[in-house]
Design an enzyme around this catalytic site. Structure first.
Site, PDB file in Angstrom:
ATOM      1  N   MET A 170       3.871-103.065  -2.023  1.00 49.17           N
ATOM      2  CA  MET A 170       2.936-102.190  -2.497  1.00 49.17           C
ATOM      3  C   MET A 170       1.165-101.826  -2.583  1.00 49.17           C
ATOM      4  O   MET A 170       0.382-101.412  -2.509  1.00 49.17           O
ATOM      5  CB  MET A 170       3.543-100.585  -3.798  1.00 49.17           C
ATOM      6  CG  MET A 170       4.839-100.297  -3.011  1.00 49.17           C
ATOM      7  SD  MET A 170       5.400 -99.546  -2.021  1.00 49.17           S
ATOM      8  CE  MET A 170       3.939 -97.833  -1.459  1.00 49.17           C
ATOM      9  N   SER A 202      -2.172-106.149  -7.756  1.00 53.84           N
ATOM     10  CA  SER A 202      -3.876-106.729  -7.064  1.00 53.84           C
ATOM     11  C   SER A 202      -4.242-107.990  -6.531  1.00 53.84           C
ATOM     12  O   SER A 202      -5.365-108.575  -6.576  1.00 53.84           O
ATOM     13  CB  SER A 202      -5.266-105.589  -7.153  1.00 53.84           C
ATOM     14  OG  SER A 202      -4.703-105.358  -8.459  1.00 53.84           O
ATOM     15  N   THR A 226      -0.995-104.458  -1.465  1.00 53.88           N
ATOM     16  CA  THR A 226      -2.361-104.991   0.030  1.00 53.88           C
ATOM     17  C   THR A 226      -2.410-103.891   0.340  1.00 53.88           C
ATOM     18  O   THR A 226      -1.769-103.032   1.457  1.00 53.88           O
ATOM     19  CB  THR A 226      -0.967-105.921   0.719  1.00 53.88           C
ATOM     20  OG1 THR A 226      -0.802-107.363  -0.313  1.00 53.88           O
ATOM     21  CG2 THR A 226      -2.227-107.041   1.052  1.00 53.88           C
ATOM     22  N   HIS A 283      -0.295 -99.943 -14.332  1.00 58.39           N
ATOM     23  CA  HIS A 283      -0.048 -98.198 -14.666  1.00 58.39           C
ATOM     24  C   HIS A 283       0.982 -97.908 -13.520  1.00 58.39           C
ATOM     25  O   HIS A 283       1.761 -96.944 -13.503  1.00 58.39           O
ATOM     26  CB  HIS A 283      -1.209 -97.411 -14.382  1.00 58.39           C
ATOM     27  CG  HIS A 283      -1.332 -96.154 -14.549  1.00 58.39           C
ATOM     28  ND1 HIS A 283      -1.075 -95.266 -16.014  1.00 58.39           N
ATOM     29  CD2 HIS A 283      -2.030 -95.013 -13.999  1.00 58.39           C
ATOM     30  CE1 HIS A 283      -1.266 -94.436 -15.968  1.00 58.39           C
ATOM     31  NE2 HIS A 283      -1.703 -93.732 -14.874  1.00 58.39           N
ATOM     32  N   GLN A 284       0.654 -97.985 -12.205  1.00 54.90           N
ATOM     33  CA  GLN A 284       0.822 -97.365 -11.129  1.00 54.90           C
ATOM     34  C   GLN A 284       1.971 -98.390 -11.318  1.00 54.90           C
ATOM     35  O   GLN A 284       3.063 -97.710 -10.510  1.00 54.90           O
ATOM     36  CB  GLN A 284      -0.023 -98.057  -9.706  1.00 54.90           C
ATOM     37  CG  GLN A 284       1.166 -97.764  -8.654  1.00 54.90           C
ATOM     38  CD  GLN A 284       0.605 -96.369  -8.235  1.00 54.90           C
ATOM     39  OE1 GLN A 284      -0.346 -95.699  -8.716  1.00 54.90           O
ATOM     40  NE2 GLN A 284       1.795 -95.610  -7.868  1.00 54.90           N
ATOM     41  N   LYS A 339      -8.954 -87.345   2.135  1.00 46.96           N
ATOM     42  CA  LYS A 339      -9.368 -87.495   0.787  1.00 46.96           C
ATOM     43  C   LYS A 339     -10.365 -87.681   0.896  1.00 46.96           C
ATOM     44  O   LYS A 339     -10.714 -89.231   1.388  1.00 46.96           O
ATOM     45  CB  LYS A 339      -8.004 -88.142   0.500  1.00 46.96           C
ATOM     46  CG  LYS A 339      -8.102 -88.732  -0.903  1.00 46.96           C
ATOM     47  CD  LYS A 339      -6.757 -89.023  -2.120  1.00 46.96           C
ATOM     48  CE  LYS A 339      -6.313 -90.263  -1.534  1.00 46.96           C
ATOM     49  NZ  LYS A 339      -5.466 -91.414  -2.179  1.00 46.96           N
ATOM     50  N   LYS A 398      -6.144-109.151   0.713  1.00 44.81           N
ATOM     51  CA  LYS A 398      -5.229-109.343  -0.484  1.00 44.81           C
ATOM     52  C   LYS A 398      -3.564-109.447   0.168  1.00 44.81           C
ATOM     53  O   LYS A 398      -3.337-109.623   0.689  1.00 44.81           O
ATOM     54  CB  LYS A 398      -4.787-108.139  -0.997  1.00 44.81           C
ATOM     55  CG  LYS A 398      -5.892-107.744  -2.300  1.00 44.81           C
ATOM     56  CD  LYS A 398      -5.452-106.223  -2.413  1.00 44.81           C
ATOM     57  CE  LYS A 398      -6.713-105.295  -3.404  1.00 44.81           C
ATOM     58  NZ  LYS A 398      -6.306-104.102  -4.102  1.00 44.81           N
ATOM     59  N   ASN A 449       5.178-110.227 -14.592  1.00 46.01           N
ATOM     60  CA  ASN A 449       3.461-109.981 -14.561  1.00 46.01           C
ATOM     61  C   ASN A 449       2.861-110.908 -15.047  1.00 46.01           C
ATOM     62  O   ASN A 449       3.527-111.492 -16.029  1.00 46.01           O
ATOM     63  CB  ASN A 449       3.197-108.741 -15.097  1.00 46.01           C
ATOM     64  CG  ASN A 449       1.957-108.025 -15.230  1.00 46.01           C
ATOM     65  OD1 ASN A 449       2.184-107.750 -13.710  1.00 46.01           O
ATOM     66  ND2 ASN A 449       1.080-108.025 -16.197  1.00 46.01           N
ATOM     67  N   GLY A 484       3.712-101.431   2.383  1.00 42.11           N
ATOM     68  CA  GLY A 484       3.179 -99.838   1.775  1.00 42.11           C
ATOM     69  C   GLY A 484       1.900-100.787   2.200  1.00 42.11           C
ATOM     70  O   GLY A 484       1.166 -99.816   1.240  1.00 42.11           O
TER      71      GLY A 484
END
Lengths: 319, 319
Positions: A217, A197, A219, A136-137, A65, A224, A158, A290
């Site tokens: 999911m 993030s 980092t 979004h993710q 990718k 981070k 959040n 992840g």
């Protein structure tokens, strides 16, 4: 060669196909039949962009990718900021085989990773899904997670609460109640997905109850951090790729603080393959780190190519 | 996006266009406007193949060459063993822009590198071209070299003399006499190109006369070596990319033996840009260590795309 443009992919790629491709390639990575290549990631001289390559090889799959993050795309040109493309090669000859748009695919392959971890590590009787992050993710993660257990409720937090309606919407689609909570409220969750993030821990060890499965999911870079390092010391830690987990993943901090060692981090593929027992009690905390590997992209892209060729929607270009 | 298949490239790409693209990008590398990315190179689990990526960024150019060496392609499938493909991206947005067959292009960009070095470093009155190596790539090197000076004769040596007719044929095309020589006979050459896959020095320091320009094009891996390290100590050493020259290029041995330091190796781009004087006397030995960088491929591919779009022969695929 086969070309599958970005715009066709939402119509071709299902969560089920993403799940199967990612589960299979995680298993191949753990058994040594598949390997990711060193990641190239470079700052661009213009547009404040980051660009690079994530490649790998697995049975029948070879490629990379390529792409990255162009932070001004949306404001300056009305394009999305993350731009990537997957290129597949024939492992038998080295000839280029396919080009597949990589943007939507990246969202689904990332969601598939946490979903695979939930399938193999969460308690069978998990009822409450907790979400940390509502971007979004997060919506992709949540849809994929809800398919793995008979969840009865979603709770979420959040940093910017005005984004929580993103989660509410997905809960509504699934016919489940959604509740906004403070971080300690996540003690009610049986499964927690963190997808932010953040550069400092948000979810602390005492926000997590015994028996919980966490999928961290967010980092994927040095510095981070989403969860308190002490939580990894309390948990059995799994990952996609151990070397990446301890260097750029969530485990980097626990390892740096000496709370765990690289050997304490198990590839989830070993659980899929049956060479690691996975969860062994209802009180155990399992944590999946992840970090994201190129082979997830390649495996999902290969699945898209197969579908697009079978149903005749692929663009075929003679080379 | 634009697709230029391998088979179209010999009809589209001239030596002149390759030369101009490579000269320009070498200059940009030396002035800091262009940079190559770390090279990924991996052994494949099947077919004894090597595969990897060479990427880079320059003004208006971003992308990578992906591919490698499949040693059984010819015997097993009738395909050539070196297989590569260039992918170009829009540096302003990160979107994929073009796919260009990379096989013929690689031969021409490699020949262009030594040709650029001859243009900028050989004596203006050079008359005799010496070739060490007579394989397929040697013929590309020789054709490009002959365009840079008013050569009157070609002399050549190859480990397997039965391949020397490859050189004879190119000399015949150019209307020049060709003579097979032993290695000491290369003292008659004003310009010498070495283009072998040797792992031990072939051309020794006393095979080279004062005033000669050498282009050493065969060494691109740790352990390979074409010329005696002492020759680099006697010469003014130039290269495409200094970091690569001293690690995997011909200069690796002279540096390892303490005969020269990395600071003694000058990017030929500095001569093109006029920030280094290049050759300063008729007795000076100049040596160009051509290690091969991704930006050569990308610059030549970008030139091919421009030509193919302008003359309407490119395949355009909507994305």
């Amino acid at each position: 060669m086969v070309i599958v443009p970005e715009g066709m992919i939402p119509g071709l790629l299902t969560r089920q196909a993403s799940f199967e491709a990612v589960e299979k390639v995680f298993a191949a990575m753990a058994s040594g039949e598949a390997a990711n290549f060193p990641v190239v990631r470079e700052a661009m001289p213009t547009e404040d962009a980051l660009y690079g390559f994530k490649g790998g090889v697995a049975p029948g799959i070879l490629g990379l990718k390529a792409g990255g993050y162009w932070p001004h795309n949306l404001e300056r040109r009305g394009l999305i900021n993350h731009q990537s493309t997957v290129f597949l090669f024939d492992p038998d000859t080295g000839r280029v085989k396919a080009l597949v748009g990589g943007n939507y695919l990246t969202a689904l392959r990332t969601a598939a990773a946490s979903s695979v971890s939930i399938r193999h590590l969460a308690r069978a009787d998990a009822k409450v899904l907790g979400m940390v992050g509502a971007g979004h993710q997060a919506t992709f993660q949540m849809r994929a997670a809800l398919e793995q257990r008979a969840f009865e409720k979603v709770i979420g937090w959040n940093l910017h609460p005005e984004m929580l309606p993103n989660l509410q919407k997905v809960a509504d689609e699934a016919g489940l109640p959604f509740e906004a909570v403070e971080l300690p409220g996540l003690r009610d969750a049986d499964v927690i997905i963190t997808i932010t993030s953040s550069f400092a821990p948000t979810l602390m060890a005492d926000h997590v109850s015994p028996g919980t499965h966490l999928a961290c999911m967010g980092t994927d870079t040095k510095g981070k951090q989403e969860v308190e390092a002490a939580l990894l010391a309390r948990a059995t830690v799994f990952t996609d790729e151990a070397a990446q987990s301890v260097s750029i993943g969530e485990a980097q901090h626990a390892v740096a603080e000496g709370l765990i060692a690289e050997g304490d981090v198990t590839p989830v593929g070993a659980v899929i393959n049956g060479t690691h027992p996975g969860r062994t009690s209802a009180e155990e905390i399992t944590l999946f780190d992840g970090t994201g590997v190129g082979l997830q992209d390649l495996a999902v892209a290969a699945s898209i190519v197969e579908t697009a060729v079978a149903d005749g929607t692929a663009t075929l270009v003679p080379l």
